[in-house]
Design a protein around this motif. Structure first.
Motif: not given
Length: 360
Positions: A59-64, A68-69, A279-280
């Protein structure tokens, strides 16, 4: 053989900063008298190997994944869009405004409208530095960085003014309507937003690796003058690349608001923020979509795991912030080395110095 060496080099480039950050973090944990192996074990098991923890991590990975893309497509073209944070925040804000002002729509239409609002706002905000870069060669890094501060002031003014929820005990907008919320799946943290992020990931994978635009992005990144000489309209491509980046950023912000926060607050994006985290992740994933997907899940696992560390060990959850800080430092060195070939220059200086001493 060359392909295998490149693959090994990419794996090393990804693993080296991660392992180094974990080792340094482990040393810090050991110095406060705690067991680093137990701490990391709790973090990994609870965030990746338990069903609740894994769904929370995804769930928390979705916006990241999205931020990132958004960073990667511009950095790949040697265009430094540092405004992903601002584009995500502004997209989220106006998606939220549509979420609480529009009433009476079916959930599918309302959610679609909010998501489209976030995407369009992100694109419009990215268009400013894109036009300045494409037609006036204005440094996009400076412009996008400065625009982030403009966004902070805009959303602050609006959140404290016309859109402020007077019933809230802190500065925030009204909560979005239920019809604009991404629903939790089977009572877990996971929502449809994660699958939207995966679809975008799939599209961007094709764009990066199988499309004409992907090859043009790489060509501009390597030599924009040569690309222009071969007949490519580089200015037009810069605008397209920035618009794609802005659209993905706006989607990231809108989706995060509609699946997690449900109203806009001044600390909506967290610390350091969705765009800066992106960005990271883009650097960690070497601007490769698959690398970004893995890095986003890893980064989200760190965040999810930090909650469990505080519960199951005596190590403060802030240790994850320390590990992230070390990771940022190491990736910054990697980034500057890639851009300015620092290690090669130091090596050359060392050789010259040694040669001079020998001749004496």
């Amino acid at each position: 053989m060359k392909k295998n060496n490149t693959l090994l080099k990419n794996i090393f480039n990804v693993l080296f900063p991660v392992i180094s950050a974990l080792i340094l973090g482990g040393i810090i944990i050991a110095t406060i008298g705690e067991n680093p192996f137990l701490t990391y074990s709790v973090m990994i098991k609870k965030s990746l190997f338990s069903l609740d923890g894994l769904l929370k991590t995804l769930h928390f990975a979705a916006p990241l994944i999205l931020t990132g893309l958004a960073i990667a497509i511009t950095f790949k073209a040697n265009i430094f869009n540092m405004g992903v944070e601002g584009q995500a925040v502004l997209g989220a804000f106006f998606a939220g405004v549509v979420g609480f002002t529009v009433k009476g729509l079916p959930p599918v239409l309302h959610i679609t409208l909010c998501v489209l609002t976030g995407i369009v706002v992100g694109m419009l905000f990215a268009l400013i530095p894109a036009l300045l870069k494409a037609y006036f060669n204005v440094n996009e890094m400076v412009v996008t960085l400065m625009l982030n501060y403009v966004v902070v002031e805009i959303v602050k003014f609006l959140s404290q003014g016309v859109f402020k929820d007077p019933a809230s005990g802190y500065v925030s907008t009204y909560p979005i309507a239920e019809s604009a919320m991404f629903k939790k799946i089977f009572g877990s943290n996971l929502t449809v937003f994660f699958f939207i992020a995966l679809i975008v990931f799939g599209i961007m994978y094709i764009v990066f690796n199988k499309s004409k635009l992907g090859y043009e992005v790489k060509a501009i990144g390597k030599n924009p003058e040569f690309s222009e000489a071969t007949g490519m309209n580089v200015s037009k491509k810069i605008i397209i690349i920035m618009l794609i980046s802005g659209a993905i950023s706006g989607l990231a912000g809108a989706g995060f608001l509609m699946s997690e926060k449900y109203r806009f607050t001044l600390d909506f994006s967290g610390s350091p923020g969705l765009g800066w985290d992106g960005m990271l992740i883009a650097l960690l994933g070497s601007h490769n979509p698959v690398g970004i997907l893995v890095a986003a899940v890893f980064y989200a696992a760190l965040k999810t795991g930090s909650d469990y560390i505080g519960v199951f060990t005596n190590v403060p959850k802030d240790i994850v912030g320390v590990i992230q800080g070390i990771l940022i430092l190491l990736l910054s060195v990697k980034f500057f080395n890639e851009q300015f070939h620092l290690f090669e220059k130091v090596k050359l200086l060392w050789k010259k110095s040694s040669s001079t001493d020998f001749n004496k």
